[in-house]
Design an enzyme around this catalytic site. Structure first.
Site, PDB file in Angstrom:
ATOM      1  N   GLU A  19      34.314 -16.639  -8.831  1.00 49.80           N
ATOM      2  CA  GLU A  19      33.931 -16.546  -7.419  1.00 49.80           C
ATOM      3  C   GLU A  19      32.689 -15.675  -7.220  1.00 49.80           C
ATOM      4  O   GLU A  19      31.824 -15.996  -6.401  1.00 49.80           O
ATOM      5  CB  GLU A  19      35.096 -15.985  -6.600  1.00 49.80           C
ATOM      6  CG  GLU A  19      36.272 -16.941  -6.468  1.00 49.80           C
ATOM      7  CD  GLU A  19      37.501 -16.272  -5.862  1.00 49.80           C
ATOM      8  OE1 GLU A  19      38.494 -16.982  -5.621  1.00 49.80           O
ATOM      9  OE2 GLU A  19      37.468 -15.043  -5.634  1.00 49.80           O
ATOM     10  N   SER A  30      46.080 -10.738  -4.438  1.00 44.70           N
ATOM     11  CA  SER A  30      46.440 -10.773  -3.029  1.00 44.70           C
ATOM     12  C   SER A  30      47.068  -9.458  -2.605  1.00 44.70           C
ATOM     13  O   SER A  30      47.785  -8.818  -3.381  1.00 44.70           O
ATOM     14  CB  SER A  30      47.423 -11.920  -2.760  1.00 44.70           C
ATOM     15  OG  SER A  30      47.890 -11.885  -1.432  1.00 44.70           O
ATOM     16  N   SER A  31      46.802  -9.084  -1.360  1.00 43.68           N
ATOM     17  CA  SER A  31      47.424  -7.885  -0.804  1.00 43.68           C
ATOM     18  C   SER A  31      48.798  -8.190  -0.228  1.00 43.68           C
ATOM     19  O   SER A  31      49.531  -7.265   0.143  1.00 43.68           O
ATOM     20  CB  SER A  31      46.521  -7.297   0.291  1.00 43.68           C
ATOM     21  OG  SER A  31      46.374  -8.242   1.355  1.00 43.68           O
ATOM     22  N   SER A  35      -7.097  -0.675  -6.589  1.00 46.34           N
ATOM     23  CA  SER A  35      -6.675  -1.007  -5.227  1.00 46.34           C
ATOM     24  C   SER A  35      -5.205  -1.355  -5.296  1.00 46.34           C
ATOM     25  O   SER A  35      -4.709  -1.761  -6.352  1.00 46.34           O
ATOM     26  CB  SER A  35      -7.478  -2.195  -4.691  1.00 46.34           C
ATOM     27  OG  SER A  35      -6.866  -2.751  -3.531  1.00 46.34           O
ATOM     28  N   THR A  36      -4.524  -1.208  -4.182  1.00 45.31           N
ATOM     29  CA  THR A  36      -3.148  -1.706  -4.133  1.00 45.31           C
ATOM     30  C   THR A  36      -3.104  -3.168  -4.550  1.00 45.31           C
ATOM     31  O   THR A  36      -2.125  -3.629  -5.156  1.00 45.31           O
ATOM     32  CB  THR A  36      -2.574  -1.563  -2.708  1.00 45.31           C
ATOM     33  OG1 THR A  36      -2.486  -0.182  -2.382  1.00 45.31           O
ATOM     34  CG2 THR A  36      -1.197  -2.204  -2.590  1.00 45.31           C
ATOM     35  N   ASN A  37      -4.191  -3.889  -4.285  1.00 45.43           N
ATOM     36  CA  ASN A  37      -4.204  -5.325  -4.489  1.00 45.43           C
ATOM     37  C   ASN A  37      -4.302  -5.751  -5.949  1.00 45.43           C
ATOM     38  O   ASN A  37      -4.126  -6.932  -6.258  1.00 45.43           O
ATOM     39  CB  ASN A  37      -5.354  -5.952  -3.693  1.00 45.43           C
ATOM     40  CG  ASN A  37      -5.230  -5.653  -2.215  1.00 45.43           C
ATOM     41  OD1 ASN A  37      -4.216  -5.151  -1.759  1.00 45.43           O
ATOM     42  ND2 ASN A  37      -6.289  -5.952  -1.469  1.00 45.43           N
ATOM     43  N   THR A  70      35.714 -38.330 -12.416  1.00 48.50           N
ATOM     44  CA  THR A  70      34.517 -38.607 -11.637  1.00 48.50           C
ATOM     45  C   THR A  70      34.953 -38.837 -10.197  1.00 48.50           C
ATOM     46  O   THR A  70      36.010 -39.432  -9.951  1.00 48.50           O
ATOM     47  CB  THR A  70      33.779 -39.854 -12.160  1.00 48.50           C
ATOM     48  OG1 THR A  70      34.656 -40.980 -12.133  1.00 48.50           O
ATOM     49  CG2 THR A  70      33.298 -39.633 -13.589  1.00 48.50           C
ATOM     50  N   HIS A  71      34.172 -38.361  -9.240  1.00 49.74           N
ATOM     51  CA  HIS A  71      34.547 -38.421  -7.821  1.00 49.74           C
ATOM     52  C   HIS A  71      35.858 -37.678  -7.556  1.00 49.74           C
ATOM     53  O   HIS A  71      36.580 -37.990  -6.600  1.00 49.74           O
ATOM     54  CB  HIS A  71      34.684 -39.864  -7.338  1.00 49.74           C
ATOM     55  CG  HIS A  71      33.478 -40.709  -7.584  1.00 49.74           C
ATOM     56  ND1 HIS A  71      32.457 -40.836  -6.671  1.00 49.74           N
ATOM     57  CD2 HIS A  71      33.126 -41.455  -8.676  1.00 49.74           C
ATOM     58  CE1 HIS A  71      31.532 -41.650  -7.172  1.00 49.74           C
ATOM     59  NE2 HIS A  71      31.905 -42.025  -8.396  1.00 49.74           N
ATOM     60  N   THR A 123       0.825  -1.217   0.000  1.00 46.05           N
ATOM     61  CA  THR A 123       0.000   0.000   0.000  1.00 46.05           C
ATOM     62  C   THR A 123       0.856   1.262   0.000  1.00 46.05           C
ATOM     63  O   THR A 123       0.544   2.244  -0.698  1.00 46.05           O
ATOM     64  CB  THR A 123      -0.949   0.006   1.213  1.00 46.05           C
ATOM     65  OG1 THR A 123      -1.844  -1.104   1.119  1.00 46.05           O
ATOM     66  CG2 THR A 123      -1.737   1.301   1.289  1.00 46.05           C
TER      67      THR A 123
END
Length: 475
Positions: free
Chosen positions: A329, A316-317, A138-140, A185-186, A99
């Protein structure tokens, strides 16, 4: 500060004089300081399209003064063009089933329409947010329709991103089609596979995701304008409902359809849950690809290093020269977020009661966020990672030559038991399979090359020419 006074059924309140929002938006600002996030431009634009369509429909059926209606239409068009978006100030997560969001749009458009008519902001005797801008609504029915329009508009960008990713994966599958490598596999050595086949499999998975998503999005084309509060259409002219859907279809360029059962369409959000589920499946597919790429590119000295990901920034820092797979990532993290959003949407969809699901705001926020971050993430994944991947052909060959997995290719020629004995000897002695075959003179060099041919080992039906030896390989 310059202020104006506005009133509602709860009392009066000071509003900044230059604000286009009004008292109900101001109350929502105080009550729902939750996320700090506001509506995105797609949602604001969708609300403006709805308000314009509603005003046109109300003029058409003869219940809205054309002079007021034209001012509302002009104001809504300005919002559609990108003006006044900073005046949509309410938080994306809120009580009230949206609303406050609907009233924020009503107040901004009303105050701009008042200006267009020569009045001063806050003079709702000229244009009322509720009586005029929200007429027959209506908002709905407004809010769920805005969610669907926004999702469909945003999904067009996601489709473009998926098309680009699919093309990039297919290009890599062709580029790497002749690169024979160890299959796994595995996480253990298995039979050989071509690097191109791995990328072709990624492409097939993404292609399926596109189809699934497209089908689920079709359900969002069903809208419930004209339902008003509970789907019964109270205070709504029958002709208005037909006109507003037609105008929305024309304005948005979307194939919007009036739901056949407005009570159902007002109560239930299962279509949002379905789209979210498809987005989650897509996210899981992307996460699987990102995981594979991180493994295949691990190293460069102490990992697999079978492929090279394009370096995009120092990793890396503290460690000079280190480069991390940051694009893969971030794709993983986007996938996690989308999966979490899907859980939230599922909980919200299941929390509706009777004639309305009041949890729509959190469902809307999470759905639109999922579409947005997937679109951005896929574009970045394609441009900064997939297209720049190269194959480390020498490393792939080295691993393959030293792998025991290739011995499976001998099964059709010498039988499983003989091949197993040869594999054991290779493990004990550290010799390659090729070296043992030459040493034992079981096959000629030409026959060995035939058995370990790239296509011979990686395509069904190719290895039909058996060079079966009746004599045992080992005493």
């Amino acid at each position: 500060m310059n202020v104006r006074m506005e009133s509602d059924s709860l009392g009066t309140k000071e509003i900044p004089a230059d604000a286009y929002y009004g008292i109900q938006s101001a109350r929502a600002l105080e009550n729902f300081a939750i996320t700090g996030y506001r509506l995105n431009s797609f949602m604001i634009g969708s609300l403006a399209m709805i308000k314009k369509s509603c005003a046109e429909a109300n003029i058409y059926v003869g219940i809205l003064d054309p002079r007021i209606g034209r001012a509302i239409i002009a104001a809504a068009e300005e919002v559609m063009e990108g003006r006044f978006h900073d005046q949509f100030v309410v938080d994306v997560i809120q009580g009230g089933a949206g609303t406050s969001i609907n009233m924020n749009a009503n107040e901004v458009i009303a105050n701009r329409a008042i200006e267009i008519l020569g009045g001063r902001k806050g003079d709702y005797t000229l244009v009322s947010p509720n009586t005029h801008v929200n007429m027959s609504q209506s908002t709905n029915d407004v809010f769920p329709t805005a969610i669907r329009i926004s999702a469909l508009k945003m999904a067009a960008g996601l489709e473009d991103a998926l098309r680009g990713l699919l093309a990039a994966l297919e290009a890599k599958s062709r580029e790497f089609d002749d690169v024979l490598k160890v299959g796994r596999t595995h996480l253990q050595d298995a039979v050989p596979i071509r690097l191109g086949q791995e990328f072709a499999a990624y492409a097939k998975m993404i292609a399926r995701d596109r189809v699934r998503l497209k089908r689920s999005l079709e359900e969002l084309q069903l809208i419930n304008m004209g339902a008003t509060a509970t789907g019964t259409g109270l205070n709504c002219d029958v002709n208005y409902a037909l006109v507003v859907t037609r105008r929305l279809r024309e304005i948005t360029g979307l194939d919007l359809i009036a739901a056949s059962d407005l009570v159902d369409a007002t109560q239930n959000l299962d279509a949002l849950a379905d789209v979210s589920a498809r987005l989650k499946i897509l996210a899981l597919s992307l996460s699987k690809i990102a995981n594979d790429l991180r493994l295949l590119a691990s190293g460069p000295r102490a990992g697999l290093a079978e492929i090279n990901l394009p370096p995009v920034q120092p990793g890396s820092s503290i460690m000079p020269g280190k480069v991390n797979p940051v694009i893969a990532e971030v794709v993983n993290q986007i996938s996690f977020q989308v999966a979490g959003n899907d859980l939230t949407i599922g909980l919200a969809v299941g929390a509706g009661q009777l004639e309305l699901n009041v949890m729509e705001p959190v469902a809307a926020y999470n759905l639109l966020q999922s579409i947005a971050i997937l679109t951005n993430g896929i574009n970045i994944f394609t441009e900064k990672c997939i297209r720049g991947i190269t194959a480390n052909r020498e490393r792939c060959k080295e691993y393959l030559e030293n792998s025991i997995g290739v011995i499976t290719a001998l099964n059709p020629h010498v039988g499983y038991e003989q091949a197993a004995a040869l594999a054991h000897e290779a493990l004990v002695t550290g010799k390659t399979v090729r070296e043992l075959l030459r040493e034992k003179q079981i096959f000629t060099d030409e026959e060995i090359d035939t058995i370990f041919n790239v296509k011979e080992m990686t395509m069904p039906g190719i290895a039909g020419r058996r060079l079966l030896k009746t004599q045992p390989l080992l005493p």
